[in-house]
Design a protein around this motif. Structure first.
Motif, mmCIF file in Angstrom:
data_model
loop_
_atom_site.group_PDB
_atom_site.id
_atom_site.type_symbol
_atom_site.label_atom_id
_atom_site.label_comp_id
_atom_site.label_asym_id
_atom_site.label_seq_id
_atom_site.Cartn_x
_atom_site.Cartn_y
_atom_site.Cartn_z
ATOM 1 N N LYS A 1 -2.585 148.076 -61.990
ATOM 2 C CA LYS A 1 -3.702 147.799 -61.092
ATOM 3 C C LYS A 1 -5.007 148.386 -61.611
ATOM 4 O O LYS A 1 -6.060 147.724 -61.570
ATOM 5 C CB LYS A 1 -3.391 148.346 -59.695
ATOM 6 C CG LYS A 1 -2.304 147.574 -58.954
ATOM 7 C CD LYS A 1 -2.122 148.099 -57.559
ATOM 8 C CE LYS A 1 -1.072 147.300 -56.798
ATOM 9 N NZ LYS A 1 -0.874 147.806 -55.413
ATOM 10 N N SER A 2 -4.968 149.633 -62.077
ATOM 11 C CA SER A 2 -6.202 150.255 -62.572
ATOM 12 C C SER A 2 -6.684 149.564 -63.843
ATOM 13 O O SER A 2 -7.885 149.332 -64.021
ATOM 14 C CB SER A 2 -5.986 151.751 -62.822
ATOM 15 O OG SER A 2 -4.883 151.988 -63.673
ATOM 16 N N ARG B 1 -1.674 158.128 -66.665
ATOM 17 C CA ARG B 1 -2.337 157.836 -65.382
ATOM 18 C C ARG B 1 -2.747 156.366 -65.230
ATOM 19 O O ARG B 1 -3.027 155.921 -64.117
ATOM 20 C CB ARG B 1 -3.561 158.746 -65.155
ATOM 21 C CG ARG B 1 -3.206 160.221 -65.094
ATOM 22 C CD ARG B 1 -4.411 161.075 -64.740
ATOM 23 N NE ARG B 1 -4.072 162.477 -64.677
ATOM 24 C CZ ARG B 1 -3.562 163.091 -63.610
ATOM 25 N NH1 ARG B 1 -3.348 162.404 -62.491
ATOM 26 N NH2 ARG B 1 -3.281 164.379 -63.647
ATOM 27 N N ALA C 1 -14.962 149.691 -58.449
ATOM 28 C CA ALA C 1 -14.235 150.672 -57.643
ATOM 29 C C ALA C 1 -12.781 150.699 -58.080
ATOM 30 O O ALA C 1 -12.107 149.664 -58.114
ATOM 31 C CB ALA C 1 -14.339 150.320 -56.160
ATOM 32 N N VAL C 2 -12.293 151.888 -58.412
ATOM 33 C CA VAL C 2 -10.895 152.037 -58.810
ATOM 34 C C VAL C 2 -10.409 153.407 -58.354
ATOM 35 O O VAL C 2 -11.111 154.408 -58.492
ATOM 36 C CB VAL C 2 -10.732 151.865 -60.341
ATOM 37 C CG1 VAL C 2 -11.597 152.837 -61.107
ATOM 38 C CG2 VAL C 2 -9.274 152.004 -60.751
ATOM 39 N N ARG C 3 -9.225 153.433 -57.804
ATOM 40 C CA ARG C 3 -8.677 154.688 -57.285
ATOM 41 C C ARG C 3 -8.354 155.641 -58.437
ATOM 42 O O ARG C 3 -7.822 155.237 -59.461
ATOM 43 C CB ARG C 3 -7.405 154.389 -56.493
ATOM 44 C CG ARG C 3 -6.799 155.587 -55.803
ATOM 45 C CD ARG C 3 -5.610 155.165 -54.964
ATOM 46 N NE ARG C 3 -5.004 156.287 -54.269
ATOM 47 C CZ ARG C 3 -3.945 156.185 -53.481
ATOM 48 N NH1 ARG C 3 -3.371 154.990 -53.279
ATOM 49 N NH2 ARG C 3 -3.458 157.245 -52.880
ATOM 50 N N GLY C 4 -8.699 156.918 -58.244
ATOM 51 C CA GLY C 4 -8.418 157.928 -59.264
ATOM 52 C C GLY C 4 -9.272 157.786 -60.500
ATOM 53 O O GLY C 4 -8.821 158.094 -61.612
ATOM 54 N N ALA C 5 -10.509 157.326 -60.335
ATOM 55 C CA ALA C 5 -11.372 157.055 -61.479
ATOM 56 C C ALA C 5 -11.580 158.277 -62.362
ATOM 57 O O ALA C 5 -11.605 158.163 -63.594
ATOM 58 C CB ALA C 5 -12.726 156.519 -60.993
#
Length: 292
Positions: free
Chosen positions: A195-196, A191, A220-224
């Motif tokens: 970017k993350s 996953r 803030a990070v998508r799919g944390a």
């Protein structure tokens, strides 16, 4: 002065896939070696190039193969390229360039050791690591230690590393641990992507500094939630991958800084090497010969 440290393994691979195939008088493949010779001669002829060394993976396997079964090996390397490694080292040495043939460690470890040793040494203005390999970006320090992609003529300093990867150079091993490196044979964590990893490590810098629960992250990070779960489940793998990605700075390099100065090719060795690979133009055009 500037010190130029060349990733000989990269240059040999690049020459193999970019230069025309060629065979020696005895019928063996020498196209990569000829290409390597030309690119090294071009470097030596460049303004400001005075001190040069070149590191090779004398064997592809290293101590990292003992740490991780999936780490890169010589399997899959074209046989006609693999057989040219000793010849490439001999040609480089004949050109008068210091050669570091690595066995237990890798060529990158030699370059990292040299960069660390001579960064800030008396009289050294800059250390230039001639390679686009992202592993070596961890060696970059300000504008004193930089990476140079000679093919694309791009220089990568510390600001460039941060712009390209989203993290400081010293965080590159952690970044690679999360993202993985297909060239070296380790996958990273499920996953996690570029970017993350950049977002989280841009804030926390090191794996152990990342809070164990994503609800504690102040970035803030998508799919944390999925990222946090993956990191908790794969902490040991992440630590291993970071160890694989971290370059060693304890390679045995016996030369002094003064011994890296290029003062010409070794005539007897170069004539012999050129004869082996069927190269007829280099010797007559060599501008400088090392005193006998």
């Amino acid at each position: 002065m500037k010190i130029h440290l060349v990733d000989g393994t990269y240059e040999l691979f690049r020459a193999h896939y970019g230069a025309p195939p060629a065979v020696a008088p005895d019928g063996t493949a020498v196209g990569a070696t000829r290409g390597l010779m030309r690119t090294l001669l071009a470097l030596l002829a460049s303004p400001g190039v005075t001190h040069v060394a070149c590191a090779f993976d004398h064997v592809i396997e290293s101590f990292r193969n003992d740490l991780y079964d999936g780490y890169k090996t010589s399997e899959g390397v074209p046989p006609e390229l693999l057989t040219q490694f000793p010849l490439a080292e001999a040609v480089t040495r004949a050109l008068g360039i210091v050669v570091w043939p690595m066995v237990e460690l890798e060529a990158d470890d030699a370059l990292a050791t040299a960069a660390m040793r001579w960064d800030g040494a008396e009289g050294v203005e800059q250390v230039v690591i001639c390679s686009p390999d992202k592993d070596l970006a961890q060696c970059v320090r300000g504008t004193r230690v930089v990476c140079l992609d000679r093919r694309q003529r791009k220089l990568l300093d510390e600001a460039g590393v941060r712009e390209k990867f989203g993290v400081a150079p010293e965080s590159l091993p952690d970044w690679l641990a999360l993202v993985g490196d297909s060239a070296d044979g380790y996958p990273g964590l499920p996953r996690w992507g570029a970017k993350s990893a950049s977002a989280v490590l841009g804030r926390y810098a090191r794996l152990e500094a990342i809070p164990p629960h994503e609800r504690e992250w102040d970035v803030a990070v998508r799919g944390a939630a999925a990222l946090g779960s993956s990191l908790r489940e794969h902490r040991e793998e992440a630590a291993l991958f970071r160890r694989l990605a971290t370059l060693r700075i304890d390679a045995v390099l016996p030369e002094s800084l003064d011994e890296l100065r290029w003062d010409g090719a070794r005539r007897d060795e170069l004539e012999e090497a050129c004869g082996r690979i069927g190269e007829t133009e280099v010797v007559p055009r060599m501008p400088l010969w090392r005193p006998a």
